[in-house]
Design an enzyme around this catalytic site. Structure first.
Site, PDB file in Angstrom:
ATOM      1  N   LYS A  11      44.405  26.713  56.205  1.00  0.00           N
ATOM      2  CA  LYS A  11      45.132  25.756  57.044  1.00  0.00           C
ATOM      3  C   LYS A  11      44.477  25.630  58.415  1.00  0.00           C
ATOM      4  CE  LYS A  11      49.519  25.560  56.410  1.00  0.00           C
ATOM      5  NZ  LYS A  11      50.745  26.349  56.273  1.00  0.00           N
ATOM      6  N   ARG A  68      52.861  28.979  61.573  1.00  0.00           N
ATOM      7  CA  ARG A  68      52.606  28.811  60.136  1.00  0.00           C
ATOM      8  C   ARG A  68      51.618  29.842  59.608  1.00  0.00           C
ATOM      9  NH1 ARG A  68      53.128  23.250  58.265  1.00  0.00           N
ATOM     10  NH2 ARG A  68      54.321  22.108  59.805  1.00  0.00           N
ATOM     11  N   GLY A  92      53.707  27.762  49.633  1.00  0.00           N
ATOM     12  CA  GLY A  92      55.096  28.185  49.718  1.00  0.00           C
ATOM     13  C   GLY A  92      55.331  29.672  49.557  1.00  0.00           C
ATOM     14  N   MET A 143      54.239  32.135  51.518  1.00  0.00           N
ATOM     15  CA  MET A 143      54.469  32.847  52.785  1.00  0.00           C
ATOM     16  C   MET A 143      55.349  31.998  53.688  1.00  0.00           C
ATOM     17  SD  MET A 143      50.792  34.571  53.391  1.00  0.00           S
ATOM     18  CE  MET A 143      49.935  33.050  53.163  1.00  0.00           C
ATOM     19  N   ARG A 198      44.415  20.245  52.374  1.00  0.00           N
ATOM     20  CA  ARG A 198      43.749  21.252  51.528  1.00  0.00           C
ATOM     21  C   ARG A 198      43.367  20.578  50.222  1.00  0.00           C
ATOM     22  NH1 ARG A 198      49.467  24.364  50.835  1.00  0.00           N
ATOM     23  NH2 ARG A 198      50.476  22.777  49.594  1.00  0.00           N
ATOM     24  N   HIS A 231      57.238  23.004  46.517  1.00  0.00           N
ATOM     25  CA  HIS A 231      56.329  24.146  46.312  1.00  0.00           C
ATOM     26  C   HIS A 231      56.204  24.512  44.855  1.00  0.00           C
ATOM     27  CE1 HIS A 231      57.957  25.504  50.396  1.00  0.00           C
ATOM     28  NE2 HIS A 231      56.755  25.005  50.582  1.00  0.00           N
ATOM     29  N   ARG A 239      37.659  36.950   9.379  1.00  0.00           N
ATOM     30  CA  ARG A 239      38.354  38.172   8.969  1.00  0.00           C
ATOM     31  C   ARG A 239      38.797  37.981   7.524  1.00  0.00           C
ATOM     32  NH1 ARG A 239      40.429  37.630  14.598  1.00  0.00           N
ATOM     33  NH2 ARG A 239      40.216  39.642  15.679  1.00  0.00           N
ATOM     34  N   ARG A 266      33.118  39.301   7.935  1.00  0.00           N
ATOM     35  CA  ARG A 266      33.315  40.737   8.082  1.00  0.00           C
ATOM     36  C   ARG A 266      33.938  41.310   6.816  1.00  0.00           C
ATOM     37  NH1 ARG A 266      37.338  42.683  12.636  1.00  0.00           N
ATOM     38  NH2 ARG A 266      38.898  42.004  11.131  1.00  0.00           N
ATOM     39  N   GLU A 308      32.518  48.464  18.105  1.00  0.00           N
ATOM     40  CA  GLU A 308      33.918  48.499  18.546  1.00  0.00           C
ATOM     41  C   GLU A 308      34.471  49.913  18.612  1.00  0.00           C
ATOM     42  OE1 GLU A 308      36.362  46.212  15.857  1.00  0.00           O
ATOM     43  OE2 GLU A 308      35.317  46.911  14.083  1.00  0.00           O
ATOM     44  N   SER A 336      27.950  42.626  17.055  1.00  0.00           N
ATOM     45  CA  SER A 336      29.015  41.791  17.610  1.00  0.00           C
ATOM     46  C   SER A 336      30.060  42.738  18.199  1.00  0.00           C
ATOM     47  CB  SER A 336      29.642  40.917  16.524  1.00  0.00           C
ATOM     48  OG  SER A 336      30.698  40.177  17.088  1.00  0.00           O
ATOM     49  N   GLY A 395      33.349  44.070  19.115  1.00  0.00           N
ATOM     50  CA  GLY A 395      34.774  43.915  18.807  1.00  0.00           C
ATOM     51  C   GLY A 395      35.536  44.503  19.976  1.00  0.00           C
ATOM     52  N   THR A 396      35.706  43.698  20.993  1.00  0.00           N
ATOM     53  CA  THR A 396      36.251  44.246  22.239  1.00  0.00           C
ATOM     54  C   THR A 396      37.744  44.539  22.168  1.00  0.00           C
ATOM     55  OG1 THR A 396      36.180  41.965  22.978  1.00  0.00           O
ATOM     56  CG2 THR A 396      34.522  43.456  23.889  1.00  0.00           C
ATOM     57  N   ASN A 397      38.409  44.065  21.114  1.00  0.00           N
ATOM     58  CA  ASN A 397      39.815  44.458  20.963  1.00  0.00           C
ATOM     59  C   ASN A 397      39.886  45.950  20.680  1.00  0.00           C
ATOM     60  OD1 ASN A 397      40.326  41.709  21.118  1.00  0.00           O
ATOM     61  ND2 ASN A 397      40.394  41.466  18.891  1.00  0.00           N
ATOM     62  N   ASP A 398      39.132  46.366  19.663  1.00  0.00           N
ATOM     63  CA  ASP A 398      39.128  47.790  19.329  1.00  0.00           C
ATOM     64  C   ASP A 398      38.366  48.607  20.361  1.00  0.00           C
ATOM     65  OD1 ASP A 398      40.656  48.403  16.987  1.00  0.00           O
ATOM     66  OD2 ASP A 398      39.317  47.040  15.912  1.00  0.00           O
ATOM     67  N   CYS A 412      33.263  39.090  19.580  1.00  0.00           N
ATOM     68  CA  CYS A 412      34.260  38.363  18.798  1.00  0.00           C
ATOM     69  C   CYS A 412      35.684  38.864  19.054  1.00  0.00           C
ATOM     70  CB  CYS A 412      33.931  38.405  17.318  1.00  0.00           C
ATOM     71  SG  CYS A 412      33.904  40.073  16.643  1.00  0.00           S
ATOM     72  N   TYR A 443      25.889  34.952  22.204  1.00  0.00           N
ATOM     73  CA  TYR A 443      27.007  34.029  21.978  1.00  0.00           C
ATOM     74  C   TYR A 443      28.340  34.716  22.239  1.00  0.00           C
ATOM     75  CZ  TYR A 443      27.813  36.411  17.517  1.00  0.00           C
ATOM     76  OH  TYR A 443      28.083  37.352  16.571  1.00  0.00           O
TER      77      TYR A 443
HETATM   78  C1  PEP Z   1      37.915  43.509  17.652  1.00  0.00           C
HETATM   79  O1  PEP Z   1      38.272  44.657  17.462  1.00  0.00           O
HETATM   80  O2  PEP Z   1      37.624  43.063  18.771  1.00  0.00           O
HETATM   81  C2  PEP Z   1      37.829  42.558  16.538  1.00  0.00           C
HETATM   82  C3  PEP Z   1      37.345  41.357  16.716  1.00  0.00           C
HETATM   83  O3  PEP Z   1      38.346  42.954  15.343  1.00  0.00           O
HETATM   84  P1  PEP Z   1      39.920  42.988  15.037  1.00  0.00           P
HETATM   85  O4  PEP Z   1      40.611  42.319  16.147  1.00  0.00           O
HETATM   86  O5  PEP Z   1      40.080  42.276  13.742  1.00  0.00           O
HETATM   87  O6  PEP Z   1      40.167  44.448  14.946  1.00  0.00           O
HETATM   88 MG    MG Z   2      38.266  45.410  15.422  1.00  0.00          MG
END
Ligand code: PEP
Ligand code: MG
Length: 887
Positions: free
Chosen positions: A8, A78, A87, A89, A328, A450, A572, A628, A755, A774, A776-779, A841, A861
């Site tokens: 501001k 202000r 809005g 603050m 702004r 706001h 999957r 997979r 993973e 690849s 497997g960032t979930n696990d 993935c 990728y």
């Molecule tokens: C993971 O673990 O990131 C993954 C892609 O496999 P899933 O989610 O099926 O365990």
């Molecule tokens: Mg997994």
């Protein structure tokens, strides 16, 4: 400048520089705020003298003095952070008024009503913000507003503007006694004391609950702090030749290049943004005050030429003269973001790379958001379910159960119940509830209130100012044209048209989805689609990362390809196990106690799997498809319900007790870390054999029809090189057999998921056999953090609250922890196998911050769900741009 003066303060200085009319003032920097919090809420020693000096200059410039009996100076105080936090603050107007100066103001303006109105507003704001006089509970209304409403009732008027000077004087008396009653102190009369109180309150508001929630949501660092701007007041409430408003240089909902905004005559700024009165569209001003309207049109053009972006500005008209109070970059919907960026390029105000940089990747999801199904909507209208109309404030369509306060919206959402948050007016305190609700509906307030701004930015469906709605917080119901809607009843709102329907109305896909996925709308008929396509084409020119999709079925794959996916990054196979009668064969396979029995069951599954893969290969037409092998713990497929178990026993012609005992035997205490992933294929190699056979037979079948195929076989949950080697042996052997039998040569690769932390640690050894990785960032997140991906919901909110984690690590990669391990695996993998292809993935593949990380880390990728493909494309382009800028 913005870092120091806040958005501001910096933009006010900028507007002065480009010759726009700005009332004089000064700004206390964000450094003071940082100091204030680092030093037990005290100020730097020099501050007092510097503020006094600035105040003196302000007095000289305006020819007015604080507390003066002839010509009193009135100021606004202000807040303003580096990035706007609409809005969140506090702000205080009309500061400097007291029992004496109010009389002077009345005399000088020859307008006692105006003076008393300004004073009562000041007391109200100061009482709330500095002295803490606020609603006690969630069912209570603001106590000042309550007193105001009561007084209006007593004197028999409807509008605030119908109150006389005498009424307002009475209101001031009641406000002051409310404050005395609540806090035990008098409202302060000394303007200097008022000013320091206000400065402290603004700095304090940096750490109020809603500001903290907002910063967390938008990743604004807590260290930034807010600046405080003290500025001479100009008055929009001097009568009907004055007014105040908020305007956008383009429509923030659609992006259309049209002057868009609203104003109120005889009012102060807070009336517009706080949503207490419903303002007039800016176009009316051309009739009511043509000169001011023309001046605003000039301002609008100057602002866009200078800032080269859509601006959201506040103005006040004091006796026909326009003053700028703030500008702004305007918050906008995803739809508007794309249109504005593309049109600014066409107007040559920005270049195409800037356009790509400007559109927040996540906001593309607004463009893909559903609208009401036309037929269902028409039927609802015919059935008389169209309740009323309000102002369209945040596009998209939503249905949900009505709740009347933010806390309930949060609680209900946690129970998995979609809600619509209905409020009398939208206030920033509602932020948590707005995040939780599907949509927001308010009885009062304009499209620039706001909360409406915030809703739009969040991509929430929002309707404001539906005036026919009368909300009773205490009884938890609303009345509309004689109908009563209670808490928990269903309501549907269309934030694009402003329509409110009773009950549920079905939703239909967005235009982009209609063009690309359903192919029911020709591209030529959809300017929205064409702008989207243009932006995507620019993004594709910039990005290095390839974008793949997680898809298990041909229709999902088709959708993803329509959105620009360049392959399947994760198919999957277990998702194919549930359909139709397959589950019986799957269960038979699991129950089997001998390899022969298992093989008999697998033989039943083979044709199903082969058909699935044929469908996918045909759909992907030679694009890479990563398939997979079986991953989840087997008992996920088993019934735990006695009746189904009995049914299964019948089907398998085996005694119930035996089946029940086998199912019990398969039970695992910690299935996520149990018999799953490649451990299944190692203990039961025949499962991997069947799956690989299905993949290659499908590939051969499709190739025979001259459709190219590129299968990539991926082995999950590998931690030891030997695990991969054992599975690899099966893949190579079966692939060889099928190719020989079908006389089709099929090029394929075999790789693994990374993973499990151990896989990352020994990635160099694993890369000796794996042709691709690849993540497997979930696990990987689950195992690196030791946090169950299925159970983290119970403690993660608290972790976010305490900022132990900055974002949900299952949504956005924990870059310092999990990310470090990924970087190590990438480096190690590529030492063994230079040019090793690496992707991701896990769910993170569609999160812009994670995509940026993957770009930096050198991945080839990212793979994400179909509807996030456009987001990933844009995020990948932005990551590439960022890197270009750095180097
Ligand atoms: C993971 O673990 O990131 C993954 C892609 O496999 P899933 O989610 O099926 O365990
Ligand atoms: Mg997994």
């Amino acid at each position: 400048m913005k870092a120091l003066l806040g958005g501001k303060g910096a933009n006010l200085a900028e507007m002065v520089r480009i010759g726009l009319p700005v009332p004089p003032g000064f700004t206390i920097t964000t450094e003071v705020c940082t100091y204030y919090y680092a030093h037990q809420l005290t100020y730097p020693k020099v501050l007092h003298a510097q503020v006094e000096a600035a105040l003196e200059r302000l007095e000289t410039l305006t020819g007015k003095r604080f507390g003066d009996r002839q010509n009193p100076l009135l100021v606004s105080v202000r807040s303003g952070a580096r990035e706007s936090m609409p809005g969140m603050m506090d702000t205080i107007l009309n500061l400097g008024l007291n029992d004496q100066t109010v009389e002077v103001l009345a005399r000088r303006a020859n307008n006692p009503r105006f003076a008393w109105d300004s004073y009562r507003r000041f007391i109200q704001m100061y009482g709330d913000v500095v002295m803490g006089v606020q609603a006690h509970g969630r069912d209570e209304h603001d106590p000042f507003e309550e007193i105001l409403a009561k007084l209006k009732q007593e004197v028999g008027v409807e509008k605030d503007t119908d109150l006389t000077a005498g009424n307002l004087q009475e209101l001031v008396r009641r406000y002051k006694s409310l404050i005395k009653r609540r806090v035990g102190r008098e409202f302060p009369q000394d303007p200097r004391q008022q000013m320091w109180g206000a400065i402290g309150a603004v700095f304090g508001s940096w750490n109020n609950d809603r500001a903290i929630v907002y910063r967390r949501k938008y990743h604004i660092p807590h260290e930034w702090g807010t600046a405080v701007t003290v500025q001479a007041m100009v008055f929009g409430n001097l009568g009907n030749t004055s007014g105040t408003g908020v305007a956008f240089t383009r429509d923030p909902a659609t992006g259309q290049k049209a002057f868009y905004g609203e104003y109120l005559l005889n009012a102060q700024g807070e009336d517009v943004v706080a949503g207490i009165r419903t303002p007039q569209p800016i176009a009316y001003l051309a009739r009511e005050m043509p000169k001011a309207h023309a001046e605003l049109e000039r301002v609008r053009q100057t602002l866009e030429r200078h800032f080269k972006d859509m601006q959201d500005f506040e103005f006040t008209i004091e006796d026909h003269k326009v003053y700028m109070l703030q500008t702004r970059n305007g918050k906008r919907t995803g739809l508007a973001a794309v249109r504005i960026a593309v049109e600014l390029v066409e107007e040559k105000l920005i270049d195409w790379k800037t356009a790509v940089r400007r559109v927040p990747a996540d906001s593309l999801s607004h463009m893909l958001a559903p609208v009401f199904d036309r037929k269902d909507r028409a039927e609802a209208e015919q059935a008389g379910r169209l309740l009323c109309k309000g102002l369209a404030a945040g596009p998209g369509a939503a249905s949900g159960k009505v709740v009347f306060n933010a806390e309930d919206a949060v609680a209900w959402a946690q129970r998995g119940e979609p809600t619509l948050l209905v409020r009398i007016e939208t206030t920033p305190e509602d932020l948590r509830g707005m995040i939780a609700a599907e949509g927001i509906l308010t009885a009062r307030g304009g499209v620039s209130s706001h909360a409406a701004l915030v809703a739009r930015q969040m991509g929430k469906v929002c309707i404001c100012g539906a005036q026919e709605i009368h909300v009773d917080y205490t009884a938890r119901l609303m009345r509309v044209k004689g109908r009563v809607v209670r808490e928990g009843e269903s309501l549907s709102i269309d934030g694009t048209s402003g329509e409110v329907f009773l009950g549920e109305v079905k939703t239909a896909p967005s235009e982009i989805v209609q063009v690309l996925v359903h192919k029911t709308l020709p591209a030529a008929k959809s300017p929205t689609y064409r702008q989207f396509a243009k932006l995507m084409a620019w993004a594709d020119k910039l990005r290095r990362l390839k974008i793949r999709t997680n898809a298990d079925q041909p229709d999902q794959a088709a959708t993803a390809v329509a959105f620009g996916a360049e392959g399947i990054g994760l198919c999957r196979t277990e998702h194919m196990f549930f359909g139709g009668t397959r589950i019986d064969a799957v269960r038979e396979m699991i129950i089997a106690e001998t390899p022969e029995a298992r093989q008999r069951a697998l033989a039943k599954l083979l044709p199903y799997q082969r058909e699935d893969f044929i469908g996918i290969f045909r759909q992907m037409k030679g694009l890479p498809v990563t398939i997979r092998t079986l991953d989840p713990p087997l008992h996920e497929f088993l019934p735990n319900d006695g009746e189904i178990l009995r049914d299964l026993a019948d089907k398998l012609q085996q005694p119930y007790e035996k089946i029940a005992a086998r199912v019990a035997q398969l039970h695992e205490a910690n299935p996520m870390l149990g018999h799953r992933g490649c451990r299944l294929g190692i203990v039961y190699p025949e499962i991997t054999e069947m799956q690989v056979r299905a993949i290659f037979e499908a590939a051969a079948r499709v190739r025979k029809d001259k459709v190219p195929v590129r299968p990539e076989i991926m082995i999950p949950l590998v931690g030891f090189p030997k695990e991969l080697q054992l599975q690899l042996e099966i893949v190579r052997r079966v692939a060889q057999q099928v190719q020989a039998a079908t006389k089709q040569k099929i090029a394929y690769t075999v790789g693994t998921m990374i993973e499990i932390p151990r896989a990352a640690l020994v990635a160099d050894e694993i890369a000796a056999d794996a042709e691709f990785f690849s993540f497997g960032t979930n696990d990987l997140t689950q195992t690196v953090l030791g946090m169950s991906r299925d159970d983290s919901g119970s403690f993660l909110p608290c972790y976010l609250e305490h900022e132990i984690v900055k974002a949900n690590p299952f949504a956005s990669i924990d870059q310092t922890g999990v990310g470090q391990l990924m970087e190590m695996a990438i480096a190690k993998g590529r030492t063994t196998r230079p040019g090793l292809k690496i992707g991701i993935c896990g769910e993170h593949g569609g999160d812009p911050a994670s995509v940026e990380f993957c770009h930096r880390a050198g991945l080839d990728y990212v793979s994400c769900s179909p509807y996030r493909v456009p987001i990933a494309r844009l995020a990948a382009a932005q990551a590439a741009l960022k890197q270009q800028e750095r180097s």
